[in-house]
Design a protein around this motif. Structure first.
Motif, mmCIF file in Angstrom:
data_model
loop_
_atom_site.group_PDB
_atom_site.id
_atom_site.type_symbol
_atom_site.label_atom_id
_atom_site.label_comp_id
_atom_site.label_asym_id
_atom_site.label_seq_id
_atom_site.Cartn_x
_atom_site.Cartn_y
_atom_site.Cartn_z
ATOM 1 N N ALA A 160 -6.457 6.330 -3.720
ATOM 2 C CA ALA A 160 -6.194 6.769 -3.068
ATOM 3 C C ALA A 160 -4.773 6.921 -2.230
ATOM 4 C CB ALA A 160 -7.597 7.570 -2.623
ATOM 5 N N LEU A 161 -4.260 7.292 -1.503
ATOM 6 C CA LEU A 161 -2.676 6.564 -0.563
ATOM 7 C C LEU A 161 -3.153 7.286 0.692
ATOM 8 C CD1 LEU A 161 0.509 7.351 -2.628
ATOM 9 C CD2 LEU A 161 -1.164 4.946 -2.720
ATOM 10 N N TYR A 162 -3.518 6.626 1.355
ATOM 11 C CA TYR A 162 -3.428 6.893 2.448
ATOM 12 C C TYR A 162 -2.086 7.797 3.665
ATOM 13 C CZ TYR A 162 -7.625 5.023 1.089
ATOM 14 O OH TYR A 162 -9.455 4.379 0.781
ATOM 15 N N ALA A 163 -2.371 9.259 3.684
ATOM 16 C CA ALA A 163 -1.456 9.167 4.529
ATOM 17 C C ALA A 163 -2.149 9.960 5.610
ATOM 18 C CB ALA A 163 -0.544 10.509 3.451
ATOM 19 N N HIS A 164 -2.741 9.589 6.701
ATOM 20 C CA HIS A 164 -3.135 10.156 7.935
ATOM 21 C C HIS A 164 -2.772 9.346 9.107
ATOM 22 C CE1 HIS A 164 -7.090 8.222 7.113
ATOM 23 N NE2 HIS A 164 -6.725 8.461 6.246
ATOM 24 N N LEU A 224 5.628 -1.491 -11.187
ATOM 25 C CA LEU A 224 5.175 -1.743 -9.855
ATOM 26 C C LEU A 224 4.398 -2.689 -10.499
ATOM 27 C CD1 LEU A 224 5.272 1.889 -9.008
ATOM 28 C CD2 LEU A 224 7.612 0.438 -9.049
ATOM 29 N N MET A 225 4.594 -3.375 -9.045
ATOM 30 C CA MET A 225 3.010 -4.960 -8.716
ATOM 31 C C MET A 225 2.072 -4.228 -7.552
ATOM 32 S SD MET A 225 3.612 -6.324 -11.427
ATOM 33 C CE MET A 225 3.402 -8.090 -11.093
ATOM 34 N N CYS A 226 0.918 -3.584 -7.782
ATOM 35 C CA CYS A 226 0.374 -2.983 -6.763
ATOM 36 C C CYS A 226 -1.506 -3.395 -5.700
ATOM 37 C CB CYS A 226 -0.181 -0.817 -7.201
ATOM 38 S SG CYS A 226 0.973 -0.032 -8.335
ATOM 39 N N ASP A 246 0.612 -1.041 -0.012
ATOM 40 C CA ASP A 246 0.046 0.138 0.607
ATOM 41 C C ASP A 246 1.215 1.279 0.050
ATOM 42 O OD1 ASP A 246 -2.432 -1.194 -0.143
ATOM 43 O OD2 ASP A 246 -2.815 -0.892 1.628
ATOM 44 N N THR A 247 2.141 1.031 -0.182
ATOM 45 C CA THR A 247 2.993 2.334 -0.342
ATOM 46 C C THR A 247 2.486 3.342 -1.786
ATOM 47 O OG1 THR A 247 4.208 0.701 1.051
ATOM 48 C CG2 THR A 247 5.433 3.111 -0.245
#
Length: 304
Positions: A205-209, A240-242, A199-200
């Motif tokens: 939507a990347l979560y940075a909180h 990249l494998m996401c 999940d990096t």
């Protein structure tokens, strides 16, 4: 009532890949053949749109993550790979570990949050709103009971930065990539020019909180440092494998994500919107916003 995330149509990016017919998909899992001789398994009918990966080698296979646990995953893995399977977690969040208890042991980064969840499991309340029926594209699958859902404990074996999983003719190197969560790791398949990002990074939507017991404590400095470190691999990567939404993304997105987080940290975001309720989890959604970038976004806390 439908959730805003669904449009009743398959995501167009799945058409890029060859779908693998399976007997144990349970009308929940879909399997696709990906670049570098990798099988991508997805759960496209829940808001998280989780992906996890079965990576074969000549002596054993590696399963990166075990999904949301909505339907049993082990029968599918046994169908796809009847031999030895080593199970590894990209990080400890609920949508990547819920099938862990089906396997004898799971390798994960050595971290206090991971140890606690492995020892105790997680109750359904730890998933926030993710078990509400509105988070399922076509409602609950047959046999699933949200009221009785929980993530059982599992046996965790710790790994560290630099460890290598040897699959025979294939080796995967562990990179510790804290930020989204402190225990996050990526796996680098140098010979096949693949980086499994957990999940990096993924094209969503990347979560940075995060700042709670269920998801750990977010660090902007760590997240930026992880992207800067992994950006050094870009010349050695094809994909990249996401772990969410599209299975693959261009390696240059690592550097773009680093720059995006730097802009947020500096208060220089130009394009943002209110966050979707599906992204709020156990935190106050009124304190969150979503910054938009090329092919991805970042959910973060407002400073004022």
């Amino acid at each position: 009532m439908k959730s805003k995330w669904t449009d009743d149509k398959p995501r167009p990016y799945y058409a890029k890949y060859e779908r693998v017919p399976v007997q144990n998909g349970q009308n929940w899992y879909e399997v696709y053949r990906l670049p570098g001789n990798v099988l991508g398994i997805c759960e496209p009918n829940q808001f998280q749109e989780v992906n996890f990966f079965l990576i074969p080698g000549s002596e054993r296979a590696l399963l990166l993550d075990t999904g949301m646990g909505i339907c049993p995953v082990k029968p599918l893995i046994e169908e796809l790979c009847p031999g030895e399977v080593v199970v590894v977690n990209s990080h400890f969040h609920f949508d990547h570990i819920a099938g862990n208890h089906n396997f004898k042991a799971v390798y994960a980064f050595d971290d206090p949050y991971v140890r606690r969840v492995a020892a105790e499991g997680l109750p359904k309340e730890a998933l926030g709103n993710q078990l509400e029926e509105i988070m399922f594209r076509y409602g609950y699958p047959e046999g699933f009971s949200p009221d009785s859902f929980r993530i059982p404990p599992y046996h965790m074996i710790p790994v560290q930065d630099g460890d290598v999983f040897d699959l025979g003719d294939r080796k995967l190197t562990v990179y510790h990539t804290p930020g989204h969560s402190h225990d996050g790791i990526m796996l680098f398949d140098e010979e096949n020019r693949l980086l499994f990002t957990g999940d990096t990074f993924y094209p969503g939507a990347l979560y940075a909180h995060f700042d709670n017991d269920e998801f750990g404590k977010f660090s902007m400095a760590d997240y930026i440092a992880s992207f800067e470190r992994m950006s050094e691999l870009i010349p050695r990567l094809d994909y990249l494998m996401c772990s969410h939404r599209d299975f693959t993304a261009p390696p240059v997105k690592l550097k773009e994500a680093a720059n995006a987080l730097k802009a947020i940290d500096a208060g220089e975001v130009l394009d943002e919107r209110d966050v979707d309720e599906g992204h709020t989890y156990l935190e106050d959604g009124s304190r969150l916003c979503e910054a938009l970038f090329d092919g991805f976004s970042v959910v973060y806390k407002k400073t004022v």
